[in-house]
Design a protein around this motif. Sequence first.
Motif, PDB file in Angstrom:
ATOM      1  N   UNK A 194     -56.041  17.191 -51.187  1.00 52.32           N
ATOM      2  CA  UNK A 194     -56.627  17.357 -49.870  1.00 52.32           C
ATOM      3  C   UNK A 194     -57.858  18.266 -49.939  1.00 52.32           C
ATOM      4  N   UNK A 195     -57.806  19.247 -50.821  1.00 49.45           N
ATOM      5  CA  UNK A 195     -58.933  20.169 -50.973  1.00 49.45           C
ATOM      6  C   UNK A 195     -60.162  19.438 -51.521  1.00 49.45           C
ATOM      7  N   UNK A 215     -59.499  16.756 -40.679  1.00 53.06           N
ATOM      8  CA  UNK A 215     -58.871  17.523 -41.755  1.00 53.06           C
ATOM      9  C   UNK A 215     -58.517  18.929 -41.271  1.00 53.06           C
ATOM     10  N   UNK A 216     -59.406  19.540 -40.503  1.00 51.27           N
ATOM     11  CA  UNK A 216     -59.144  20.894 -40.018  1.00 51.27           C
ATOM     12  C   UNK A 216     -58.032  20.920 -38.988  1.00 51.27           C
ATOM     13  N   UNK A 217     -57.899  19.874 -38.185  1.00 49.55           N
ATOM     14  CA  UNK A 217     -56.827  19.859 -37.188  1.00 49.55           C
ATOM     15  C   UNK A 217     -55.473  19.624 -37.829  1.00 49.55           C
ATOM     16  N   UNK A 218     -55.459  19.079 -39.028  1.00 47.09           N
ATOM     17  CA  UNK A 218     -54.204  18.856 -39.730  1.00 47.09           C
ATOM     18  C   UNK A 218     -53.629  20.118 -40.336  1.00 47.09           C
TER      19      UNK A 218
END
Length: 117
Positions: free
Chosen positions: A1-2, A76-79
């Motif tokens: 994910x990173x 991605x940030x909301x996850x």
Amino acid sequence: MQAFYTLLIVLQVVSAIAIIGLVLLQHGKGADMGASFGSGASGSLFGASGSASFFSRATAVCAVVFFVATLGLSIVASGKKASGGTVLDSLPAATQPAKQAAPASAPAESQGTQIPK
């Protein structure tokens, strides 16, 4: 994910720089691209209207890439799990201050004699 997050950041920065460059390269209405290369004809470099359509299409493509990268970054940030508290709640617990020792008694008091006041 990173790795996906890093790829989106790189894609967004590159597309933002490309948009800046393409907007600065575009000329205003009435200015000829061919005139900047020494000839008076507007069709000398990209054709009669080629410069406007080329730069505007490239800018539009870069803008779409920029917005898709921004949307991907927001997803991605909301996850990521939110802490649910304030920033101060996420700080490590502070250590308790050391208790102050009782003030040392004067040597005269320890001997049983009183100090005149």
